[in-house]
Design a protein around this motif. Structure first.
Motif, PDB file in Angstrom:
ATOM      1  N   GLY A   1      20.860  10.841  28.269  1.00 39.17           N
ATOM      2  CA  GLY A   1      21.456  11.863  27.091  1.00 39.17           C
ATOM      3  C   GLY A   1      20.336  12.377  26.173  1.00 39.17           C
ATOM      4  O   GLY A   1      20.684  12.962  25.045  1.00 39.17           O
ATOM      5  N   MET A   2      19.182  11.745  26.412  1.00 40.90           N
ATOM      6  CA  MET A   2      18.114  12.278  25.253  1.00 40.90           C
ATOM      7  C   MET A   2      17.425  13.611  25.701  1.00 40.90           C
ATOM      8  O   MET A   2      16.213  13.509  26.622  1.00 40.90           O
ATOM      9  CB  MET A   2      17.033  11.197  25.075  1.00 40.90           C
ATOM     10  CG  MET A   2      17.788   9.739  24.742  1.00 40.90           C
ATOM     11  SD  MET A   2      16.449   8.479  24.520  1.00 40.90           S
ATOM     12  CE  MET A   2      17.474   7.006  24.510  1.00 40.90           C
ATOM     13  N   THR A   3      17.847  14.487  25.235  1.00 42.77           N
ATOM     14  CA  THR A   3      17.465  16.018  25.414  1.00 42.77           C
ATOM     15  C   THR A   3      16.490  16.500  24.472  1.00 42.77           C
ATOM     16  O   THR A   3      16.055  17.567  24.417  1.00 42.77           O
ATOM     17  CB  THR A   3      18.410  16.875  25.650  1.00 42.77           C
ATOM     18  OG1 THR A   3      19.195  16.979  24.560  1.00 42.77           O
ATOM     19  CG2 THR A   3      19.403  16.145  26.880  1.00 42.77           C
ATOM     20  N   THR A   4      16.279  15.715  23.270  1.00 37.56           N
ATOM     21  CA  THR A   4      15.230  16.438  22.414  1.00 37.56           C
ATOM     22  C   THR A   4      13.953  15.539  22.249  1.00 37.56           C
ATOM     23  O   THR A   4      13.934  14.479  22.426  1.00 37.56           O
ATOM     24  CB  THR A   4      16.230  16.438  21.039  1.00 37.56           C
ATOM     25  OG1 THR A   4      16.230  15.094  20.316  1.00 37.56           O
ATOM     26  CG2 THR A   4      17.396  17.148  21.066  1.00 37.56           C
TER      27      THR A   4
ATOM     28  N   ASP B   1      12.572  14.606  19.468  1.00 36.89           N
ATOM     29  CA  ASP B   1      12.826  13.483  18.422  1.00 36.89           C
ATOM     30  C   ASP B   1      13.546  12.201  19.096  1.00 36.89           C
ATOM     31  O   ASP B   1      12.982  11.004  18.821  1.00 36.89           O
ATOM     32  CB  ASP B   1      13.677  13.867  17.384  1.00 36.89           C
ATOM     33  CG  ASP B   1      12.833  14.857  16.285  1.00 36.89           C
ATOM     34  OD1 ASP B   1      11.448  14.725  16.473  1.00 36.89           O
ATOM     35  OD2 ASP B   1      13.263  15.609  15.448  1.00 36.89           O
ATOM     36  N   THR B   2      14.614  12.436  19.938  1.00 36.29           N
ATOM     37  CA  THR B   2      15.269  11.229  20.368  1.00 36.29           C
ATOM     38  C   THR B   2      14.381  10.421  21.501  1.00 36.29           C
ATOM     39  O   THR B   2      14.278   9.368  21.400  1.00 36.29           O
ATOM     40  CB  THR B   2      16.683  11.530  21.025  1.00 36.29           C
ATOM     41  OG1 THR B   2      16.526  12.621  21.878  1.00 36.29           O
ATOM     42  CG2 THR B   2      17.613  12.058  19.862  1.00 36.29           C
ATOM     43  N   VAL B   3      13.783  11.463  22.250  1.00 37.24           N
ATOM     44  CA  VAL B   3      12.926  10.728  23.103  1.00 37.24           C
ATOM     45  C   VAL B   3      11.546  10.003  22.687  1.00 37.24           C
ATOM     46  O   VAL B   3      11.075   8.780  22.989  1.00 37.24           O
ATOM     47  CB  VAL B   3      12.364  11.605  24.385  1.00 37.24           C
ATOM     48  CG1 VAL B   3      11.383  11.243  25.114  1.00 37.24           C
ATOM     49  CG2 VAL B   3      13.338  12.438  25.202  1.00 37.24           C
ATOM     50  N   ALA B   4      11.084  10.596  21.530  1.00 41.13           N
ATOM     51  CA  ALA B   4       9.855   9.973  20.839  1.00 41.13           C
ATOM     52  C   ALA B   4      10.369   8.875  20.156  1.00 41.13           C
ATOM     53  O   ALA B   4       9.589   7.611  20.299  1.00 41.13           O
ATOM     54  CB  ALA B   4       9.510  11.017  19.731  1.00 41.13           C
ATOM     55  N   SER B   5      11.399   8.536  19.485  1.00 41.55           N
ATOM     56  CA  SER B   5      11.771   7.404  18.920  1.00 41.55           C
ATOM     57  C   SER B   5      12.122   6.414  20.028  1.00 41.55           C
ATOM     58  O   SER B   5      12.132   5.069  19.881  1.00 41.55           O
ATOM     59  CB  SER B   5      13.068   7.552  17.785  1.00 41.55           C
ATOM     60  OG  SER B   5      13.927   8.137  18.541  1.00 41.55           O
ATOM     61  N   ALA B   6      12.714   6.691  21.230  1.00 46.52           N
ATOM     62  CA  ALA B   6      13.211   5.819  22.120  1.00 46.52           C
ATOM     63  C   ALA B   6      11.966   5.227  22.884  1.00 46.52           C
ATOM     64  O   ALA B   6      11.822   3.785  23.164  1.00 46.52           O
ATOM     65  CB  ALA B   6      13.961   6.352  23.306  1.00 46.52           C
ATOM     66  N   VAL B   7      10.797   5.828  22.948  1.00 49.21           N
ATOM     67  CA  VAL B   7       9.411   5.397  23.593  1.00 49.21           C
ATOM     68  C   VAL B   7       8.575   4.908  22.540  1.00 49.21           C
ATOM     69  O   VAL B   7       7.779   4.195  22.661  1.00 49.21           O
ATOM     70  CB  VAL B   7       8.755   6.370  24.312  1.00 49.21           C
ATOM     71  CG1 VAL B   7       9.676   6.978  25.622  1.00 49.21           C
ATOM     72  CG2 VAL B   7       8.296   7.661  23.431  1.00 49.21           C
ATOM     73  N   GLY B   8       9.020   4.785  21.357  1.00 51.56           N
ATOM     74  CA  GLY B   8       8.219   4.341  20.152  1.00 51.56           C
ATOM     75  C   GLY B   8       6.841   5.056  20.096  1.00 51.56           C
ATOM     76  O   GLY B   8       5.890   4.166  19.673  1.00 51.56           O
TER      77      GLY B   8
ATOM     78  N   PHE C   1      15.426  17.712  30.420  1.00 51.20           N
ATOM     79  CA  PHE C   1      14.584  16.760  31.066  1.00 51.20           C
ATOM     80  C   PHE C   1      13.618  17.332  32.038  1.00 51.20           C
ATOM     81  O   PHE C   1      13.131  16.551  33.144  1.00 51.20           O
ATOM     82  CB  PHE C   1      15.642  15.847  32.197  1.00 51.20           C
ATOM     83  CG  PHE C   1      16.621  15.062  31.147  1.00 51.20           C
ATOM     84  CD1 PHE C   1      16.354  13.950  30.460  1.00 51.20           C
ATOM     85  CD2 PHE C   1      17.915  15.661  30.718  1.00 51.20           C
ATOM     86  CE1 PHE C   1      17.324  13.184  29.751  1.00 51.20           C
ATOM     87  CE2 PHE C   1      18.829  14.838  30.107  1.00 51.20           C
ATOM     88  CZ  PHE C   1      18.401  13.846  29.561  1.00 51.20           C
ATOM     89  N   ILE C   2      13.348  18.478  31.524  1.00 53.17           N
ATOM     90  CA  ILE C   2      11.928  19.188  32.447  1.00 53.17           C
ATOM     91  C   ILE C   2      10.655  18.828  32.078  1.00 53.17           C
ATOM     92  O   ILE C   2      10.267  18.363  31.001  1.00 53.17           O
ATOM     93  CB  ILE C   2      12.349  20.526  32.732  1.00 53.17           C
ATOM     94  CG1 ILE C   2      12.114  21.110  31.200  1.00 53.17           C
ATOM     95  CG2 ILE C   2      13.524  20.925  33.054  1.00 53.17           C
ATOM     96  CD1 ILE C   2      12.092  22.588  31.172  1.00 53.17           C
ATOM     97  N   GLY C   3       9.773  18.836  33.101  1.00 50.47           N
ATOM     98  CA  GLY C   3       8.470  18.647  32.741  1.00 50.47           C
ATOM     99  C   GLY C   3       7.381  19.220  33.946  1.00 50.47           C
ATOM    100  O   GLY C   3       8.027  19.817  34.836  1.00 50.47           O
ATOM    101  N   PRO C   4       6.110  19.258  33.715  1.00 51.02           N
ATOM    102  CA  PRO C   4       5.379  19.854  34.709  1.00 51.02           C
ATOM    103  C   PRO C   4       5.182  19.081  35.857  1.00 51.02           C
ATOM    104  O   PRO C   4       4.567  19.614  37.110  1.00 51.02           O
ATOM    105  CB  PRO C   4       3.919  19.844  33.882  1.00 51.02           C
ATOM    106  CG  PRO C   4       4.054  18.589  32.957  1.00 51.02           C
ATOM    107  CD  PRO C   4       5.602  18.433  32.633  1.00 51.02           C
ATOM    108  N   VAL C   5       5.443  17.696  36.006  1.00 56.64           N
ATOM    109  CA  VAL C   5       4.966  17.007  37.311  1.00 56.64           C
ATOM    110  C   VAL C   5       5.972  17.495  38.474  1.00 56.64           C
ATOM    111  O   VAL C   5       7.228  17.410  38.252  1.00 56.64           O
ATOM    112  CB  VAL C   5       5.157  15.479  37.053  1.00 56.64           C
ATOM    113  CG1 VAL C   5       4.665  14.742  38.153  1.00 56.64           C
ATOM    114  CG2 VAL C   5       4.205  15.008  35.722  1.00 56.64           C
ATOM    115  N   GLY C   6       5.283  17.941  39.336  1.00 52.78           N
ATOM    116  CA  GLY C   6       6.165  18.376  40.447  1.00 52.78           C
ATOM    117  C   GLY C   6       6.462  19.808  40.372  1.00 52.78           C
ATOM    118  O   GLY C   6       7.496  20.288  41.231  1.00 52.78           O
ATOM    119  N   ALA C   7       6.481  20.478  39.533  1.00 56.47           N
ATOM    120  CA  ALA C   7       7.064  21.841  39.149  1.00 56.47           C
ATOM    121  C   ALA C   7       6.333  22.644  40.018  1.00 56.47           C
ATOM    122  O   ALA C   7       5.005  22.755  40.261  1.00 56.47           O
ATOM    123  CB  ALA C   7       6.681  22.250  37.543  1.00 56.47           C
TER     124      ALA C   7
END
Length: 573
Positions: free
Chosen positions: A268-271, A273-280, A340-346
């Motif tokens: 559910g982490m689509t922003t 900020d949320t991802v950054a704090s989740a991975v520290g 949840f998109i990113g460059p790997v495999g795009a």
RNA sequence: CGGGGCGUGGCGAAGCCUGGUAUCGCACCCGCUUUGGGAGCGGGAGGUCGCCGGUUCGAAUCCGGCCGCCCCGACCA
């Protein structure tokens, strides 16, 4: 509207008792910007409709003083003043493709011919040059006029800061080649620098977007002020519109490298900020993926650091054409779940902002639901093309110095058009060898109304406006206290005449009003110096002079007062 | 174009929710007093409550439509 010749303004009788200067104690309820409030309150302008303003006598004097400064500097670079109509046939606008512009007012005449109200005058001036310039011997040329511009703005705002009708000085340069254009442009830079200096404004000349008109370079003249609609990025020796500014990014601490990307569960982490704090990790250790659809329907994935924003203007320049953000369903179909998109495999070309470090591990979307990847290395894990597409932020550096970002209003712009108009309108000349060549053009705008409003924005206090000396409605306001027939009035009359005879523009408050009201009105209007004649000082053989900016007062002996005031005025900012 | 707000003498506001003869401050006019920081007293003039329609015995107030203006964003050749 014929300009006031130097001198004629000054000989006119300007007694406040018979002048139209309707001041208001309260600003209009809907005014936000300081210049809007003060210019209305001081009796300089009045609103007619949305983005439509009348200049009252004192306001028009300010406007005309600015116009005169601009005229002198244009003439000084060899430009020739003329006048073109506002109402124009639609035909040349169709030829240049500008008839489609939404801001262009369109109408029909009685025979239902399509007409337009000009927003600038490239079409007409280029038409004249096309018709009359034949030879390289006729070039170069700089032509200009002061004329009303009409623009159907989507949102007029802030008094005269953004209006639908306004006077602009627009000049146009015509040269035989690019080098000639560069020379004409340089002349304008010189003239414009002087104009803004002489108007007493704080200003910056900044690198600007060349916009949809293409072109070969452009600068904007920006006056910093709170009500400004633009932002400028500033560092020692550097000034650019934030839209196009480039700078070295602030460093971000990245985690140590991994041999290959690893999945991270991020439900559910689509922003960012949320991802950054989740991975520290700081936001700058993430990659933000921004999918866009080009005009040809191709898709591109733009990646910037997680703590940066894509500049649509810079991206447009990098792409060399139009684009739009991809819609969620397009993202879903070609990449993965939005968020949840990113460059790997795009499977599309990837544009990587130059602030992203090449050899380090970033966190990106995995193109699968609820998953991100860590340790993603540009180049190793995905191919990319380097671009500069991010908006700079305060604290980034240019040449090692941190930039600051300031709000500003655009008061002038200069633009290398190239052959954008000469081509569709057939403006050509024959060179020495008899070959037909396109004329190279530049266009240059200056808005006196905006310059006036910017001055008010920059120079005011709780009492009102504090005009720069060169563009104040009057040089000196004489305030005579006491009633008609009193000694104060008699001396006031005399000083008024003498100051005028010395060549100063003088406003004389000879009304039968109380001192408080006169002082308040004088400080609201903001003439650079106020001369007060009151009983108190009179008894001591003195008059009082207040310098509006700073409100410091000093006394001057009545004997020789006129000369003393004139001398003092010379030294004002 | 999306979102929000406002429209009541010249300016600024109250009244509207809960319908019942339009209120206040400033400005304006007349008189007297006052004259170094938006004066005092007395008297007076000025408003189709943005427009049109509806509900009602009765509309500034409730309902519908329209127009105008402001702010934020988008846009700004």
């Amino acid at each position: 509207m014929p300009p006031d010749q130097p001198g004629t303004l000054r000989r006119r009788m300007t007694r406040l008792s018979s002048y139209f200067l309707p001041t208001e104690r309260e600003p209009p309820a809907d005014a936000e910007a300081i210049s809007h409030k003060l210019m209305v309150r001081a009796g300089l302008i009045r609103q007619v409709g949305s983005g439509l303003w009348t200049w009252l006598p004192a306001g028009w004097r300010v406007h005309q003083r600015i116009v005169e400064i601009v005229r002198e500097e244009m003439n000084a670079i060899g430009a020739h003043e003329m006048l073109m109509p506002v109402l124009q046939p639609a035909e040349p606008w169709r030829r240049t493709g500008r008839y489609a512009i939404e801001e262009l007012f369109k109408l029909k005449d009685r025979r239902s011919a399509d007409m337009v109200l000009a927003m600038t005058h490239e079409e007409i001036i280029t038409g004249h040059v096309a018709a009359s310039v034949r030879s390289y011997r006729d070039l170069p040329l700089i032509l200009y006029h002061f004329q009303v511009k009409e623009r159907d703005e989507p949102r007029p705002r802030a008094g005269v800061l953004r209006t639908r009708e306004f006077v602009m000085k627009d000049s146009y340069s015509f040269d035989r080649d690019r080098e000639g254009l560069d020379r004409s442009y340089a002349k304008h830079v010189q003239a414009y620098d002087r104009m803004f200096d002489r108007c007493g404004l704080r200003w910056y000349r900044v690198e600007a977007d060349v916009g949809m008109m293409g072109g070969f370079g452009a600068h904007e003249y920006m006056a910093p002020c709170a009500a400004g609609e633009n932002e400028v990025a500033l560092a020692p020796g550097y000034a650019a519109n934030l839209e196009v500014a480039s700078a070295d990014p602030q460093p971000v601490s990245l985690p140590s490298r991994l041999d290959a990307p690893e999945e991270v569960h991020t439900p559910g982490m689509t922003t960012i900020d949320t991802v950054a704090s989740a991975v520290g990790l700081p936001a700058g250790a993430l990659l933000k993926a921004y999918p866009v659809i080009l005009d040809g329907d191709d898709m591109r994935l733009v990646c910037v650091r997680g703590d940066h924003k894509v500049s649509e203007i810079k991206l447009g320049l990098a792409l060399g054409g139009g684009f739009r953000p991809a819609r969620p369903e397009e993202v879903e179909a070609r990449l993965g779940p939005p968020g949840f998109i990113g460059p790997v495999g795009a499977e599309m070309p990837i544009l990587l902002d130059q602030a992203v470090d090449g050899g380090a591990g970033y966190v990106t979307g995995a193109n699968r639901p609820d998953l991100h990847l860590r340790g993603v290395e540009p180049g190793r894990d995905f191919p990319y093309e380097r671009v500069d597409v991010r908006t700079v932020v305060a604290g980034d550096t240019v040449g090692g110095a941190a930039i600051t970002i300031e709000a500003a209003i655009e008061v002038g712009n200069i633009f290398k058009l190239g052959t954008r108009f000469s081509e569709p309108l057939g403006a050509t000349y024959l060179d020495e060898s008899g070959r037909e060549q396109l004329i190279w053009m530049g266009s240059y705008g200056f808005g006196p109304a905006r310059a006036a409003a910017a001055a008010v924005e920059q120079y005011n206090d709780e009492h009102g406006i504090a005009w720069p000396r060169a563009i104040a409605p009057f040089d000196v306001e004489v305030v005579a206290l006491g009633r008609e027939g009193s000694d104060e009035r008699e001396l006031g009359d005399r000083l008024y005449r003498e100051l005028k005879d010395l060549g100063l523009a003088v406003l004389y408050d000879d009304r039968d009003a109380g001192p408080g009201e006169k002082f308040a009105d004088a400080e609201l209007l903001g003439c650079p110096a106020r001369v007060t004649v009151g009983r108190r000082a009179l008894a001591a053989g003195e008059i009082e002079v207040q310098i509006r900016r700073g409100r410091a007062t000093r006394t001057v002996p009545i004997e020789g007062a006129t000369e003393a005031v004139a001398e003092l005025w010379q030294e004002l900012p």
